[in-house]
Design an enzyme around this catalytic site. Structure first.
Site, PDB file in Angstrom:
ATOM      1  N   HIS A  98       0.853  -1.194   0.000  1.00 33.30           N
ATOM      2  CA  HIS A  98       0.000   0.000   0.000  1.00 33.30           C
ATOM      3  C   HIS A  98       0.890   1.245   0.000  1.00 33.30           C
ATOM      4  O   HIS A  98       1.960   1.251   0.607  1.00 33.30           O
ATOM      5  CB  HIS A  98      -0.908  -0.017   1.233  1.00 33.30           C
ATOM      6  CG  HIS A  98      -1.972   1.031   1.176  1.00 33.30           C
ATOM      7  ND1 HIS A  98      -1.708   2.352   1.490  1.00 33.30           N
ATOM      8  CD2 HIS A  98      -3.264   0.977   0.810  1.00 33.30           C
ATOM      9  CE1 HIS A  98      -2.819   3.052   1.319  1.00 33.30           C
ATOM     10  NE2 HIS A  98      -3.778   2.245   0.902  1.00 33.30           N
ATOM     11  N   GLU A 170      -3.909   2.054  -7.424  1.00 35.03           N
ATOM     12  CA  GLU A 170      -4.251   3.166  -6.537  1.00 35.03           C
ATOM     13  C   GLU A 170      -3.309   4.338  -6.804  1.00 35.03           C
ATOM     14  O   GLU A 170      -2.229   4.420  -6.205  1.00 35.03           O
ATOM     15  CB  GLU A 170      -4.092   2.739  -5.075  1.00 35.03           C
ATOM     16  CG  GLU A 170      -5.037   1.631  -4.652  1.00 35.03           C
ATOM     17  CD  GLU A 170      -5.340   1.711  -3.165  1.00 35.03           C
ATOM     18  OE1 GLU A 170      -6.521   1.774  -2.816  1.00 35.03           O
ATOM     19  OE2 GLU A 170      -4.410   1.736  -2.352  1.00 35.03           O
TER      20      GLU A 170
HETATM   21  P1  PGA Z   1      -9.450   6.100   0.308  1.00 35.86           P
HETATM   22  O1  PGA Z   1      -8.268   5.041   0.560  1.00 35.86           O
HETATM   23  O2  PGA Z   1     -10.617   5.321  -0.247  1.00 35.86           O
HETATM   24  O3  PGA Z   1      -9.724   6.691   1.647  1.00 35.86           O
HETATM   25  O4  PGA Z   1      -8.914   7.069  -0.679  1.00 35.86           O
HETATM   26  C1  PGA Z   1      -7.991   4.037  -0.379  1.00 35.86           C
HETATM   27  C2  PGA Z   1      -6.786   3.279   0.055  1.00 35.86           C
HETATM   28  O5  PGA Z   1      -5.872   3.896   0.643  1.00 35.86           O
HETATM   29  O6  PGA Z   1      -6.704   2.067  -0.165  1.00 35.86           O
END
Ligand code: PGA
Length: 262
Positions: A98, A170
């Site tokens: 992440h 992401e």
């Molecule tokens: P968020 O986080 O939906 O709060 O943007 C997503 C993530 O960090 O996996």
């Protein structure tokens, strides 16, 4: 592309939020609001501390569990760490790489690779997070970043193991706590296409068609439908909105309705 064989996946990453008691309460509420659906997998990633109690409370036909992180070694003198070996049997998935881990805990490409391998070695499906920062995007380096993150992270896996892996795209700039800019579906589509292209280059077409690719970054109940509609997207990794049972059940509900209407 055979979309129907890829089961949709909605993952709630609770990050470092909620006490054990609050986690139980959220699970209790989610259980009431979310109906089981055989074509959708709903995965919850509570804190490490809450995993065990949550595991005893959930209906395992409705929910699966994920760890948010674990160490790459199976055991040893690593004070304060928990290994995938210890999580084996407790979680089905493990979030790895992440952006918060990469940034705040200096997880390098090699560390992420070793964690991916550790998860697989312990029969835990890695949810490998990849994505560029805003600076990298502006510099036109998105594809290079995705390339490096994917190629390194999957290095120690066989093609069959890669096929079962989940990759979450992401873009760091779209994550709510890192700025939360709204990612355009066209940009996500292009990145996802590139991710599958990269997997195909390395492991072949069958693997690229089997692997599930999620989107994550400021997903809430209002935008979930549009993101789920993007070609090649098999689900969502939800942060902030997964802490709110109204929002998270609405996202799951949206995915269920889309699967029904497929
Ligand atoms: P968020 O986080 O939906 O709060 O943007 C997503 C993530 O960090 O996996």
């Amino acid at each position: 592309m055979v979309r129907s064989i890829r089961k949709k996946l909605i993952v709630g990453n609770w990050k470092m939020n909620l006490s054990v008691g609050q986690s139980s309460l959220l699970v209790h509420r989610l259980s009431k609001h979310i109906k089981g659906h055989r074509n959708i997998e709903v995965v919850l990633a509570p804190s490490l501390l809450a995993l065990q109690p949550v595991s005893l409370e959930i209906d395992h036909r409705k929910f699966h569990l994920a760890s948010q992180n674990a160490h790459s070694h199976d055991e040893g003198a690593y004070t304060g760490e928990v290994s995938f070996t210890m999580l084996r049997g407790l979680v089905q998935y493990g979030i790895v790489g992440h952006s918060e881990r990469r940034m705040y805990f200096n997880e390098s490409l090699d560390v992420v690779r070793d964690k991916v391998a550790a998860a697989v070695r312990n029969d835990i499906v890695p949810i490998l997070c990849v994505g560029e920062t805003h600076t990298e995007r502006v510099a036109g380096e998105t594809k290079q970043v995705l390339h490096d993150q994917i190629v390194t992270a999957l290095q120690q896996l066989s093609a069959d193991e890669v096929a079962d892996t989940v990759i979450a795209y992401e873009p760091v700039w779209a994550i709510s706590t890192f700025g939360g800019q709204v990612a355009k579906p066209a940009d996500i589509k292009e990145a996802v296409k590139y991710i599958r292209f990269q997997v195909e280059e390395l492991y072949g077409k069958a693997v690229a068609e089997h692997i599930r690719v999620l989107y994550g970054g400021s997903v809430d109940e209002n935008v979930a439908g549009a993101y789920l509609d993007i070609a090649g997207i098999d689900g969502l990794l939800v942060g902030g909105a997964s802490l709110n049972y109204h929002k998270f059940s609405a996202i799951v509900d949206r995915a269920c309705r889309m699967v029904h209407s497929d």
